[in-house]
Design a protein around this motif. Structure first.
Motif, short mmCIF file in Angstrom:
data_model
loop_
_atom_site.label_atom_id
_atom_site.label_comp_id
_atom_site.label_asym_id
_atom_site.label_seq_id
_atom_site.Cartn_x
_atom_site.Cartn_y
_atom_site.Cartn_z
N TYR A 97 0.86 -1.09 0.07
CA TYR A 97 -0.11 0.07 0.06
C TYR A 97 0.85 1.12 0.28
N THR A 150 -5.43 5.52 -3.19
CA THR A 150 -4.80 4.08 -3.18
C THR A 150 -5.52 2.98 -2.91
N LEU A 151 -6.29 3.36 -1.64
CA LEU A 151 -6.88 2.19 -0.94
C LEU A 151 -8.18 1.78 -1.72
N CYS A 215 -5.58 3.46 6.18
CA CYS A 215 -5.80 2.92 5.05
C CYS A 215 -4.48 1.81 4.99
N TYR A 216 -3.56 2.17 5.66
CA TYR A 216 -2.16 1.16 5.79
C TYR A 216 -2.77 -0.06 6.55
N THR A 218 -5.85 -1.15 6.96
CA THR A 218 -6.99 -1.85 6.29
C THR A 218 -6.72 -2.48 5.09
N PHE A 219 -5.61 -2.15 4.42
CA PHE A 219 -5.51 -2.60 2.96
C PHE A 219 -5.38 -3.95 3.02
N VAL A 222 -8.69 -5.34 2.39
CA VAL A 222 -9.43 -5.00 1.29
C VAL A 222 -8.82 -5.89 0.19
#
Lengths: 225, 236
Positions: A97, A150-151, A215-216, A218-219, A222
């Motif tokens: 990510y 990005t996510l 986001c880091y 949860t990536f 995902v």
């Protein structure tokens, strides 16, 4: 290779790929230039209307061209299953990510730095005293935009209507970034008190820290089925 | 040793895997056959940590895959339908990128060796987009073997290969088998699969319908049995 080394290896690979294909930057540049030029036809350069509209215009150019870049960010990764190649590597998915995010930030920043002089010239703006604060605002907003983008790009790339899906997912979340960036840029243009402008910069900073972390974290969830 | 216990995978209401139980000793070459939609690729995806199982556990040398996914990925090589190669990078740059991700020491030497093994050293500086399907698959093999994995997961690796590339792949798999690596091959090609295998399995509708040592299998009888098992939906 260290954790950081792997992150930069992914970002460098994106840059090398883009240097060879020139697909993403070219599309982003053309769109960004078109927005600035077309809006320039509407206003008299240097008029009060132009000054009022300028922050909105420049951020329309930046966010929509950024969207084009983010949309492409994962498309070439899934083309030949390369994204699976990344996921199969013995690295933390958060590193993937961060590598992709850094690549996106570089592409967006490059387009913004090339668009900015054209914008300043066409709208006859006096930014010389505020150039450094303006660059700081642009950089912070770009980080926030790319962090979430990005996510969501990784989510949208596996959907059928990915070109539509990304803005639908992204824009509601990055409203604080766009709002802060537009207001901070407007404040600089109007020569507002720096404390007023800095209030918006603080929001940008807070957004960047919080959303890069979220986001880091949860990536991984995902990208895994 | 790979131990798979009660593995299931569902996508909404559809079950791709319905309670897979397998024990694969270290150094075994297992060929997995089955019709389309039998869950073979899903099984490989879960083993390679690309996908999470809905229920069930997988153990590699008594370590749960769920807890050691990252270190396990260092030990596996995967060759799938796709090559995982970047068109705009040269063959060397592609392998160099993966060498960095796998933290390989002495990467340059290892890359040259890998390219030589698949007969692509002379094309090291050519872009992957200029390669034929067979050459891309050979480079994909070099990519998968770059970090010398002791477990190989192969999902239809013969697809789209010409005869030369196909026989090269078969020869390469025979060599790997002699090096006592654990290899799982998913294929529709009964001849290729049987020729190389120590053990064979047939997947039907997400279940293991047949599991046998390859020593006890005659190709003609196996073909007949395969069609019977598939026609019976795994009940034969």
């Amino acid at each position: 290779m260290s954790y950081l080394g792997k992150i930069f290896a992914i970002a460098y690979k994106d840059l090398l790929h883009e240097y060879r294909s020139r697909e993403t930057i070219t599309t982003m540049m053309i769109f960004s230039f078109l927005v600035v030029v077309i809006f320039n036809f509407t206003f008299d350069p240097g008029s009060s209307y132009a000054l009022e509209a300028a922050p909105g215009i420049i951020w329309v150019a930046f966010t929509f061209s950024g969207m084009l870049g983010l949309n492409r960010s994962f498309i070439y990764e899934i083309d030949k299953g390369c994204f699976h190649g990344l996921l199969l590597s013995p690295i933390d998915r958060g590193a993937i990510y961060l590598g992709k995010m850094i690549g996106n930030i570089i592409f967006m920043t490059l387009v913004e730095l090339l668009t900015l002089p054209l914008f300043i010239i066409l709208f006859n703006l006096q930014f010389s005293d505020f150039l450094l604060p303006l660059l700081l605002i642009i950089f912070l907003a770009t980080i926030g935009f790319a962090a979430v983008g990005t996510l969501f790009s990784a989510i949208a790339v596996n959907t059928k209507a990915r070109e539509i899906m990304l803005p639908i997912l992204l824009f509601p979340v990055v409203v604080p970034v766009i709002l802060s960036a537009v207001n901070a840029t407007g404040g600089l243009l109007r020569s507002d008190d720096w404390n007023q402008v800095f209030a918006w910069v603080r929001i940008l900073l807070a957004f960047d820290v919080i959303f890069v972390a979220i986001c880091y974290a949860t990536f991984e969830y995902v990208v895994e089925e | 040793m790979i131990v798979v216990k009660n593995l299931t995978k569902s996508f909404g209401t559809h079950y791709a895997l319905r309670g897979i139980n397998l024990e694969i000793p270290t150094g075994t070459f297992l060929s997995i056959f089955g019709p389309n939609g039998a869950g073979k690729t899903t099984f490989i995806r879960i083993l390679s940590t690309l996908s999470r199982p809905s229920t069930g556990e997988i153990y590699f040398d008594d370590k749960n895959l769920r807890d050691h996914a990252e270190s396990f990925r260092q030990r596996i090589g995967v060759i799938g339908h796709s090559t995982f190669l970047y068109d705009e990078l040269t063959a060397f740059e592609n392998l160099q990128f993966y060498a960095k991700l796998y933290s390989l020491p002495d990467a340059r030497k290892r890359i040259q060796q890998a390219l030589e093994e698949v007969g692509l050293l002379a094309r090291a500086d050519d872009f992957v987009r200029t390669f034929s399907r067979g050459m891309q698959q050979r480079l994909s093999i070099a990519r998968a073997m770059l970090h010398q994995p002791d477990i190989l997961l192969l999902d239809e690796p013969f697809t789209g290969l010409d005869q030369h590339a196909s026989s090269m792949l078969k020869h390469w798999l025979s060599e790997l088998k002699s090096e006592k690596r654990t290899i799982l091959l998913v294929t529709h090609d009964l001849t290729h699969g049987l020729e190389l295998a120590d053990q064979v399995a047939i997947f039907v509708r997400g279940k293991v319908a047949y599991f046998e040592s390859a020593d006890h299998v005659d190709e003609t009888e196996f073909q007949a049995h395969y069609h019977k098992v598939v026609a019976a939906g795994g009940a034969a």
